[in-house]
Design a protein around this motif. Structure first.
Motif, short mmCIF file in Angstrom:
data_model
loop_
_atom_site.label_atom_id
_atom_site.label_comp_id
_atom_site.label_asym_id
_atom_site.label_seq_id
_atom_site.Cartn_x
_atom_site.Cartn_y
_atom_site.Cartn_z
N LYS A 22 1.03 -1.00 0.38
CA LYS A 22 0.30 -0.23 -0.25
C LYS A 22 0.81 1.20 -0.37
O LYS A 22 2.16 1.35 -0.03
N TYR A 24 0.25 5.75 0.38
CA TYR A 24 -0.97 6.86 -0.02
C TYR A 24 0.09 7.70 -0.16
O TYR A 24 0.68 8.03 -0.71
N LYS A 42 -8.17 7.21 3.75
CA LYS A 42 -6.92 7.31 4.84
C LYS A 42 -6.76 8.25 5.42
O LYS A 42 -6.80 9.57 4.96
N VAL A 66 -5.79 6.05 -0.45
CA VAL A 66 -4.62 4.60 -0.67
C VAL A 66 -4.54 3.83 -1.54
O VAL A 66 -5.94 3.29 -1.53
N GLU A 68 -3.62 0.29 -3.27
CA GLU A 68 -3.39 -1.39 -2.82
C GLU A 68 -3.53 -2.42 -4.06
O GLU A 68 -3.82 -2.44 -4.64
N THR A 105 4.97 4.56 1.82
CA THR A 105 4.43 3.99 2.52
C THR A 105 3.28 3.66 3.13
O THR A 105 4.00 4.57 3.51
N ASP A 106 2.26 2.66 3.94
CA ASP A 106 1.43 2.79 4.46
C ASP A 106 2.13 2.56 5.72
O ASP A 106 1.37 2.89 6.52
#
Length: 230
Positions: A22, A24, A42, A66, A68, A105-106
């Motif tokens: 994921k 964002y 998010k 976000v 994925e 990155t998530d």
């Protein structure tokens, strides 16, 4: 995750996400994605700083998009500049100028940051950045070209507020001011915050022919990225 930079003048970052990976970002800068890439929302945190930003007119993200994997996502700010990847270790943080993040990155945490510097003639000088904390990676895009300073402890440089792209959270800053003669245009009498995230000229000082220009003194240790655009 793999990335590829496409183009030089107005670069695009092409991100290949593996299964369950994921990232964002602000949804407005996504150019396209594969159908296999899912999108969700998010929500950002830190209500206190968000209220401060509303008060001073700073833009801020109430939520991010976000993405994925698996699949490709293309991202660009649609402006000339350099794209820089930044790897963050656990508990390592950086501050980024508003509007210059491409994606994170998530695993990277986000918090808006705003700092009141000082009052002058009923005007409050403030600066705002976005704070990102590792572990993970972020990608930023400059206005124009980038050059980097690696400051030693207590080493200092003075920069324009608009030119400060990114700095490590070990770096400290305070304000510097100087008086400049006013131009002839009426525009000199605009408020200090005519552009979000920028502290520039303030109205003429009552009874004087000068005005105040605000800069930042930036102190090491740490990395400081300055860009040539505004």
């Amino acid at each position: 995750m793999k990335t590829d930079f496409v183009g030089d003048t107005t670069p695009i970052v092409l991100v290949k996400l593996e299964q369950y990976e994921k990232i964002y970002l602000d949804n407005d800068i996504m150019l396209y994605k594969d159908p296999s890439v899912n999108v969700e929302r998010k929500v950002s945190t830190n209500i206190g700083n968000r209220l401060k930003m509303d008060r001073f007119g700073f833009p801020h993200e109430l939520y991010f998009a976000v993405f994925e994997g698996p699949g490709y996502v293309a991202i660009s700010h649609d402006r000339p500049g350099e794209c820089r990847p930044v790897t963050l270790q656990p508990n390592q943080g950086v501050y980024v100028r508003w509007g210059n993040l491409l994606f994170a990155t998530d695993s990277v945490t986000y918090a808006p940051y705003i700092q009141t510097l000082k009052r002058y003639y009923n005007k409050i000088f403030v600066v705002g950045f976005e704070n990102f904390m590792g572990p993970g990676e972020i990608y930023v895009q400059s206005f124009g070209n980038v050059f980097q300073f690696n400051l030693q402890p207590n080493e200092m440089i003075t920069v324009s507020v608009n030119s400060l792209l990114m700095f490590d959270d070990t770096v400290k800053f305070d304000f510097a001011t100087y008086l400049v003669p006013p131009p002839t245009q009426v525009g000199m009498q605009q408020a200090a915050f005519q552009n979000p995230g920028q502290a520039s000229y303030v109205p003429l000082i009552p009874g004087k022919m000068e005005s105040i220009h605000v800069l930042l003194n930036v102190y090491g240790p740490g990395r400081v990225l300055v860009h040539s655009g505004r």
